[in-house]
Motif scaffolding. Structure first.
Motif, PDB file in Angstrom:
ATOM      1  N   ILE A  15      40.384  76.324   9.028  1.00 58.86           N
ATOM      2  CA  ILE A  15      41.349  75.645   9.884  1.00 58.86           C
ATOM      3  C   ILE A  15      41.419  74.213   9.399  1.00 58.86           C
ATOM      4  O   ILE A  15      40.420  73.498   9.400  1.00 58.86           O
ATOM      5  CB  ILE A  15      40.926  75.720  11.366  1.00 58.86           C
ATOM      6  N   ASN A  16      42.599  73.800   8.944  1.00 57.99           N
ATOM      7  CA  ASN A  16      42.794  72.478   8.383  1.00 57.99           C
ATOM      8  C   ASN A  16      43.874  71.724   9.128  1.00 57.99           C
ATOM      9  O   ASN A  16      44.683  72.309   9.841  1.00 57.99           O
ATOM     10  CB  ASN A  16      43.199  72.576   6.895  1.00 57.99           C
ATOM     11  N   ARG A  17      43.895  70.424   8.915  1.00 56.87           N
ATOM     12  CA  ARG A  17      44.929  69.549   9.456  1.00 56.87           C
ATOM     13  C   ARG A  17      46.183  69.708   8.594  1.00 56.87           C
ATOM     14  O   ARG A  17      46.108  69.730   7.373  1.00 56.87           O
ATOM     15  CB  ARG A  17      44.439  68.111   9.403  1.00 56.87           C
ATOM     16  N   HIS A  18      47.333  69.823   9.232  1.00 61.90           N
ATOM     17  CA  HIS A  18      48.607  69.951   8.536  1.00 61.90           C
ATOM     18  C   HIS A  18      49.605  68.978   9.144  1.00 61.90           C
ATOM     19  O   HIS A  18      49.622  68.773  10.358  1.00 61.90           O
ATOM     20  CB  HIS A  18      49.163  71.371   8.660  1.00 61.90           C
ATOM     21  N   ILE A  19      50.450  68.411   8.288  1.00 63.03           N
ATOM     22  CA  ILE A  19      51.541  67.561   8.758  1.00 63.03           C
ATOM     23  C   ILE A  19      52.841  68.290   8.452  1.00 63.03           C
ATOM     24  O   ILE A  19      53.135  68.607   7.299  1.00 63.03           O
ATOM     25  CB  ILE A  19      51.532  66.184   8.074  1.00 63.03           C
ATOM     26  N   LEU A  20      53.593  68.583   9.508  1.00 64.53           N
ATOM     27  CA  LEU A  20      54.891  69.244   9.378  1.00 64.53           C
ATOM     28  C   LEU A  20      55.985  68.231   9.680  1.00 64.53           C
ATOM     29  O   LEU A  20      55.871  67.457  10.639  1.00 64.53           O
ATOM     30  CB  LEU A  20      55.003  70.409  10.363  1.00 64.53           C
ATOM     31  N   THR A  21      57.040  68.231   8.861  1.00 59.78           N
ATOM     32  CA  THR A  21      58.215  67.435   9.192  1.00 59.78           C
ATOM     33  C   THR A  21      59.351  68.404   9.471  1.00 59.78           C
ATOM     34  O   THR A  21      59.564  69.367   8.732  1.00 59.78           O
ATOM     35  CB  THR A  21      58.609  66.453   8.069  1.00 59.78           C
ATOM     36  N   VAL A  22      60.045  68.153  10.556  1.00 59.21           N
ATOM     37  CA  VAL A  22      61.104  69.035  11.019  1.00 59.21           C
ATOM     38  C   VAL A  22      62.373  68.205  11.132  1.00 59.21           C
ATOM     39  O   VAL A  22      62.427  67.243  11.899  1.00 59.21           O
ATOM     40  CB  VAL A  22      60.742  69.657  12.391  1.00 59.21           C
ATOM     41  N   LEU A  23      63.388  68.552  10.357  1.00 58.14           N
ATOM     42  CA  LEU A  23      64.663  67.853  10.401  1.00 58.14           C
ATOM     43  C   LEU A  23      65.571  68.592  11.375  1.00 58.14           C
ATOM     44  O   LEU A  23      65.825  69.792  11.201  1.00 58.14           O
ATOM     45  CB  LEU A  23      65.288  67.796   9.006  1.00 58.14           C
ATOM     46  N   VAL A  24      66.030  67.883  12.403  1.00 52.67           N
ATOM     47  CA  VAL A  24      66.795  68.509  13.487  1.00 52.67           C
ATOM     48  C   VAL A  24      68.042  67.697  13.804  1.00 52.67           C
ATOM     49  O   VAL A  24      68.138  66.528  13.450  1.00 52.67           O
ATOM     50  CB  VAL A  24      65.940  68.641  14.774  1.00 52.67           C
ATOM     51  N   ASP A  25      68.988  68.332  14.503  1.00 49.06           N
ATOM     52  CA  ASP A  25      70.122  67.600  15.051  1.00 49.06           C
ATOM     53  C   ASP A  25      69.598  66.686  16.154  1.00 49.06           C
ATOM     54  O   ASP A  25      68.734  67.086  16.949  1.00 49.06           O
ATOM     55  CB  ASP A  25      71.161  68.552  15.653  1.00 49.06           C
ATOM     56  N   ASN A  26      70.112  65.478  16.216  1.00 51.16           N
ATOM     57  CA  ASN A  26      69.705  64.540  17.252  1.00 51.16           C
ATOM     58  C   ASN A  26      70.584  64.774  18.474  1.00 51.16           C
ATOM     59  O   ASN A  26      71.636  64.175  18.631  1.00 51.16           O
ATOM     60  CB  ASN A  26      69.840  63.106  16.749  1.00 51.16           C
ATOM     61  N   GLU A  27      70.146  65.704  19.325  1.00 52.30           N
ATOM     62  CA  GLU A  27      70.898  66.030  20.529  1.00 52.30           C
ATOM     63  C   GLU A  27      69.922  66.366  21.645  1.00 52.30           C
ATOM     64  O   GLU A  27      68.766  66.720  21.384  1.00 52.30           O
ATOM     65  CB  GLU A  27      71.871  67.187  20.276  1.00 52.30           C
ATOM     66  N   LEU A  58      70.895  63.005  12.591  1.00 52.42           N
ATOM     67  CA  LEU A  58      69.742  63.848  12.325  1.00 52.42           C
ATOM     68  C   LEU A  58      68.481  63.071  12.675  1.00 52.42           C
ATOM     69  O   LEU A  58      68.422  61.856  12.493  1.00 52.42           O
ATOM     70  CB  LEU A  58      69.687  64.261  10.846  1.00 52.42           C
ATOM     71  N   SER A  59      67.487  63.768  13.185  1.00 52.99           N
ATOM     72  CA  SER A  59      66.195  63.161  13.492  1.00 52.99           C
ATOM     73  C   SER A  59      65.105  63.927  12.764  1.00 52.99           C
ATOM     74  O   SER A  59      65.224  65.124  12.524  1.00 52.99           O
ATOM     75  CB  SER A  59      65.918  63.201  15.002  1.00 52.99           C
ATOM     76  N   ARG A  60      64.042  63.201  12.426  1.00 51.95           N
ATOM     77  CA  ARG A  60      62.874  63.830  11.817  1.00 51.95           C
ATOM     78  C   ARG A  60      61.735  63.807  12.837  1.00 51.95           C
ATOM     79  O   ARG A  60      61.399  62.770  13.393  1.00 51.95           O
ATOM     80  CB  ARG A  60      62.439  63.089  10.558  1.00 51.95           C
ATOM     81  N   ILE A  61      61.191  64.983  13.077  1.00 53.72           N
ATOM     82  CA  ILE A  61      60.024  65.119  13.948  1.00 53.72           C
ATOM     83  C   ILE A  61      58.826  65.310  13.023  1.00 53.72           C
ATOM     84  O   ILE A  61      58.824  66.206  12.183  1.00 53.72           O
ATOM     85  CB  ILE A  61      60.157  66.339  14.886  1.00 53.72           C
ATOM     86  N   THR A  62      57.833  64.448  13.164  1.00 52.42           N
ATOM     87  CA  THR A  62      56.598  64.585  12.390  1.00 52.42           C
ATOM     88  C   THR A  62      55.526  65.094  13.345  1.00 52.42           C
ATOM     89  O   THR A  62      55.229  64.449  14.351  1.00 52.42           O
ATOM     90  CB  THR A  62      56.173  63.238  11.781  1.00 52.42           C
ATOM     91  N   ILE A  63      54.958  66.254  13.014  1.00 49.09           N
ATOM     92  CA  ILE A  63      53.967  66.902  13.872  1.00 49.09           C
ATOM     93  C   ILE A  63      52.677  67.059  13.088  1.00 49.09           C
ATOM     94  O   ILE A  63      52.677  67.595  11.975  1.00 49.09           O
ATOM     95  CB  ILE A  63      54.453  68.291  14.332  1.00 49.09           C
ATOM     96  N   VAL A  64      51.577  66.595  13.665  1.00 48.45           N
ATOM     97  CA  VAL A  64      50.258  66.830  13.090  1.00 48.45           C
ATOM     98  C   VAL A  64      49.602  67.902  13.946  1.00 48.45           C
ATOM     99  O   VAL A  64      49.539  67.793  15.174  1.00 48.45           O
ATOM    100  CB  VAL A  64      49.394  65.546  13.076  1.00 48.45           C
ATOM    101  N   THR A  65      49.143  68.966  13.290  1.00 53.31           N
ATOM    102  CA  THR A  65      48.510  70.080  13.993  1.00 53.31           C
ATOM    103  C   THR A  65      47.379  70.634  13.148  1.00 53.31           C
ATOM    104  O   THR A  65      47.207  70.231  11.998  1.00 53.31           O
ATOM    105  CB  THR A  65      49.546  71.177  14.344  1.00 53.31           C
TER     106      THR A  65
END
Length: 182
Positions: A15-27, A58-65
């Motif tokens: 189980i490791n740390r991961h950084i995900l970037t999610v490009l989404v519509d800004n709505e 567009l917005s970028r969501i940065t998620i660390v999980t």
């Protein structure tokens, strides 16, 4: 260890740390849908940052999980099923990525510790942004490890309060999103 109510494959994978970037519509509602996907499946989010990144709304969501590669692949797949999501990138699988964090550190200083506090701030290139009476606020940016070390060193000198952004990251060679920007 997965504490999810859902069954997950048993594996001895790390189980490791991961950084995900999610490009989404800004709505309205998009962030709630992304977060709902995580909570509905029992995945934890260590940190979350969201900001608009273009004039195309567009917005970028940065998620660390944290999770196994298998779990992260499943998360990416499920995120792509959410309609306003354009791309999901696991930066740990990219050839190169840049990660940074910002912290604001409020320090309580007096004549006895002021010189030492300034020396530590100079060493870490922390930038003074506020100075009133017996307190100062410095801004420091860099990797999480660098900020952790700065906080450890400065707390030996004076009492501090901290606000941190947690990491934001971007792939330095980003071919997936190029067509979205055009």
């Amino acid at each position: 260890m997965n504490k999810s109510v859902y069954d997950s494959p048993t594996s001895s994978a790390d189980i490791n740390r991961h950084i995900l970037t999610v490009l989404v519509d800004n709505e309205p509602g998009v962030l709630a849908r992304v977060i709902g996907m995580f909570s509905g499946r029992g995945y934890n989010i260590d940190s979350l940052n969201v900001a608009e990144v273009s004039n195309k709304h567009l917005s970028r969501i940065t998620i660390v999980t944290h999770g196994t590669n298998e779990v992260i692949d499943q998360i990416q797949s499920q995120l792509m099923r959410i309609v306003p999501v354009h791309s999901v990138t696991n930066l740990d699988q990219e050839d190169g990525s840049v990660e940074a964090e910002v912290a604001l550190v409020h320090m309580f200083v007096n004549e006895d510790n002021k010189k030492n506090a300034f020396q530590v701030c100079d060493l870490y290139r922390a930038r003074k942004i506020e100075n009133e009476h017996n307190s100062m606020i410095f801004e420091i940016a860099g990797t999480s490890e660098r900020i952790d070390t700065f906080i450890k060193d400065i707390s030996k000198i004076t009492q501090i309060e901290i606000v941190r952004s947690d990491p934001v990251a971007i792939a330095s060679t980003n071919t997936q999103e190029e067509e979205i920007w055009e």
